[in-house]
Enzyme design. Structure first.
Site, PDB file in Angstrom:
ATOM      1  N   CYS A  78       0.863  -1.176   0.000  1.00 44.59           N
ATOM      2  CA  CYS A  78       0.000   0.000   0.000  1.00 44.59           C
ATOM      3  C   CYS A  78       0.898   1.223   0.000  1.00 44.59           C
ATOM      4  CB  CYS A  78      -0.934   0.012   1.213  1.00 44.59           C
ATOM      5  SG  CYS A  78      -1.995   1.474   1.291  1.00 44.59           S
ATOM      6  N   HIS A 155      -2.838  -4.975 -10.369  1.00 48.20           N
ATOM      7  CA  HIS A 155      -3.666  -3.871 -10.867  1.00 48.20           C
ATOM      8  C   HIS A 155      -4.056  -4.109 -12.318  1.00 48.20           C
ATOM      9  CE1 HIS A 155      -3.235  -0.853  -7.596  1.00 48.20           C
ATOM     10  NE2 HIS A 155      -2.169  -1.576  -7.326  1.00 48.20           N
ATOM     11  N   GLU A 204     -10.296  -0.250  -4.910  1.00 46.12           N
ATOM     12  CA  GLU A 204      -9.268  -1.066  -4.276  1.00 46.12           C
ATOM     13  C   GLU A 204      -9.808  -2.427  -3.856  1.00 46.12           C
ATOM     14  OE1 GLU A 204      -6.256   0.442  -1.693  1.00 46.12           O
ATOM     15  OE2 GLU A 204      -7.031   2.490  -1.899  1.00 46.12           O
ATOM     16  N   CYS A 213      -5.017   5.954  -4.032  1.00 42.31           N
ATOM     17  CA  CYS A 213      -4.350   4.654  -3.954  1.00 42.31           C
ATOM     18  C   CYS A 213      -2.943   4.832  -4.506  1.00 42.31           C
ATOM     19  CB  CYS A 213      -5.117   3.606  -4.761  1.00 42.31           C
ATOM     20  SG  CYS A 213      -4.312   1.985  -4.808  1.00 42.31           S
ATOM     21  N   GLY A 216      -1.960   2.166  -6.960  1.00 43.28           N
ATOM     22  CA  GLY A 216      -2.735   2.389  -8.181  1.00 43.28           C
ATOM     23  C   GLY A 216      -2.140   3.499  -9.020  1.00 43.28           C
TER      24      GLY A 216
END
Length: 280
Positions: A78, A155, A204, A213, A216
């Site tokens: 993260c 992703h 997410e 994110c 992301g």
């Protein structure tokens, strides 16, 4: 014994941080599992957060960061949380995660994080079967031909005209749980607004639609660079604010942006039906 926590956020992507590097807290804290993490993350009956972050001692780095999504699932990486714990630590740090070793450094622009190198092989995403990850031959209604990238977690990125016109509340969970993604996937919809600028929204995995994110932003920037849509350094604009992403020539992704401490508090594990210091 009450358990201390710190509430933090990175561009509105918010976290409850438990610092079990403290031996006294580590001894009092119940073993973390999905049910306990989800209970703490619940915004109505718990403290409330997108992710719960548990800091522990590490032999590989300065400390270890474990990340639990709001649904209790433990995930690999993260980016926003890495910046948050970098701020909490207050000095350059090597942070052990399930997704690899990350380096966080305080700067005048916030916290800069070396996020590692992206992976594009289908089995590194992972996907259920072999296919071209640069332009995946798949579609979910009007979202077509994503690029898949693993930046410590998986992703799928769709480039669209207007990310805010996409019904992410409906399509996000549909794509996240599609069997083609055996470990589920984070869903990104992005628009290229200049050779150095991207607008992004992210659904997410395990947390839903969030204000920002970090992984992301990294995955989307690298995906756009891979397709030749932008330069090697871009600004990614999310609902919660902006992140600077650079894909260096050595392959390392560097993310820079702010992190904020919101408040500190404490809770009694008994309130969640778990005696302090008990096994899970």
């Amino acid at each position: 014994m009450r358990i201390d926590f710190t509430k933090m956020h990175g561009l509105g992507n918010d976290f409850v941080v438990l610092d079990a590097r403290n031996p006294a807290l580590a001894q009092a804290l119940p073993a973390m599992d999905a049910a306990f993490a989800a209970a703490l993350a619940d915004r109505h009956t718990g403290i409330g957060c997108d992710q719960l972050i548990l800091l522990e001692p590490s032999r590989a780095g300065d400390f270890r960061m474990r990340i639990f999504n709001a649904d209790g699932s433990e995930v690999e990486a993260c980016g926003n949380a890495t910046r948050a714990v970098g701020l909490l630590h207050g000095a350059p740090a090597r942070i052990e995660t399930l997704g690899g070793l990350l380096c966080a450094t305080p700067t005048n622009a916030g916290i800069s994080v070396e996020m590692g190198q992206p992976r594009f092989d289908w089995d590194a995403i992972p996907l259920a079967y072999a296919m071209d990850t640069h332009t995946m031959p798949l579609a979910w209604e009007d979202l077509t031909n994503p690029i898949a990238v693993n930046v410590g977690n998986p992703h799928a990125i769709f480039f669209v005209a207007d990310p805010y016109a996409v019904d992410m509340a409906r399509l996000g969970p549909l794509i996240e749980t599609d069997p083609v993604f055996p470990e589920r996937v984070n869903v990104n919809v992005a628009a290229i607004t200049a050779r150095d600028a991207i607008t992004l929204r992210v659904w997410e995995r395990g947390a839903g639609l969030t204000r920002a994110c970090g992984t992301g932003a990294c995955a989307t920037a690298v995906g756009a660079m891979k397709r030749g849509l932008v330069e090697r350094a871009v600004t990614v604009s999310l609902p919660g604010g902006e992140l600077a992403i650079e894909w260096r020539e050595d392959g390392e992704i560097v993310m820079t942006g702010p992190a904020t401490e919101s408040f500190r508090g404490s809770f009694d594990p008994v309130d969640y039906g778990i005696p302090a210091g008990s096994p899970d």
